[in-house]
Design a protein around this motif. Structure first.
Motif: not given
Ligand code: NAP
Length: 224
Positions: A8-10, A196-198, A52-55, A81-83, A32-34, A36-38
């Protein structure tokens, strides 16, 4: 049974981990799973899936369907959430999970940090009429639109598709750069505060170093 790893990446570190694992075990299957934010994510070695996987149930289903034997949570430390879903899904699917969490930054001599617990508190901590570098990612900026007295320099990876609901703002497109560039950004926009965040890690640390050198206060959301 063949080993199949789902990362689970990003994050930059997750992409580096995918490359390391692919090099160490060329025959292993690594997915490798994303989320899809960027629009243009960092390219990674091996297979990539997006969305997303759907919870928890969806993730369990994905694990079973794809014969995943090992899950690695290398997501951003504020992607909570994903963690949580990953922990639960690994338990339900009875597979191992490895959490690679970035360590937080620690305050150094010269840092002028104002530590807060959430984005709401960060917004309240901004003094009137400040000029703020908002380095939070586009999903986390909504709270700050209420501060019409503040000018925001908003850092975003991708250009927004619509006008933002802020009264005073400038967009700074792109990812964090080196200290010289971050120093130039702070000076040229006459930034009085950073929010910013830590997040930890090396990629985003240069703004903290630039702020230290210039004596700019950093309103920083702590880890929970
Ligand atoms: P989040 O609030 O924990 O996740 C929201 C939902 O997005 C999850 O419930 C899941 O959907 C889906 N999701 C998140 N990460 C995923 C992954 N790697 N692969 C597939 N589905 C994923 O996460 P977020 O803060 O929106 O971050 C989303 C992604 O951006 C993560 O991969 C994270 O590493 C990356 N990122 C986040 C930040 C940040 O500031 N939060 C900064 C840089 C990069 P479902 O419940 O449908 O599975």
């Amino acid at each position: 049974m063949k080993n199949v790893t789902l990362i689970l990446g990003g994050t930059k570190e997750a992409a580096e981990l995918a490359a390391e694992l692919a090099e160490a075990s060329p025959d292993a299957r690594i997915i490798y799973s994303l989320a899809g934010r960027t629009k243009e994510p960092i390219p990674v070695a091996g297979e990539m899936r997006t969305g997303g996987f759907g919870g928890v149930d969806g993730l369990v289903d994905y694990i079973r369907t794809n014969g995943i034997t090992h899950l690695i949570d290398a997501t951003h430390p504020f992607a909570e959430s994903i963690s949580k879903n990953a922990q639960m899904a690994a338990k339900l699917a009875k597979i191992s999970i490895d959490v690679r969490e970035r360590k937080p930054w620690h305050q150094q001599a010269g840092d002028r940090w104002i530590k807060v617990h959430d984005l709401h508190a960060a917004c309240e901590a901004i003094p009137a009429n400040a000029r703020v570098l908002l380095a939070l990612g586009s999903q986390n900026i909504g709270e700050f639109a209420s501060r019409s007295d503040v000018h925001f320099l908003i850092r975003m990876v991708d250009e927004p598709t619509a006008k933002l609901p802020f009264d005073n703002y400038t967009i700074e497109l792109g990812k964090p750069s080196d200290v010289e560039h971050e120093t130039w950004i702070l000076k040229s926009h006459n930034i009085s505060h950073i929010v910013c965040r830590n997040s930890g890690g090396s990629g985003a640390y240069s703004k903290i170093e630039a702020a230290r050198a210039l004596g700019v206060p950093v309103i920083i959301v702590d880890r929970n």
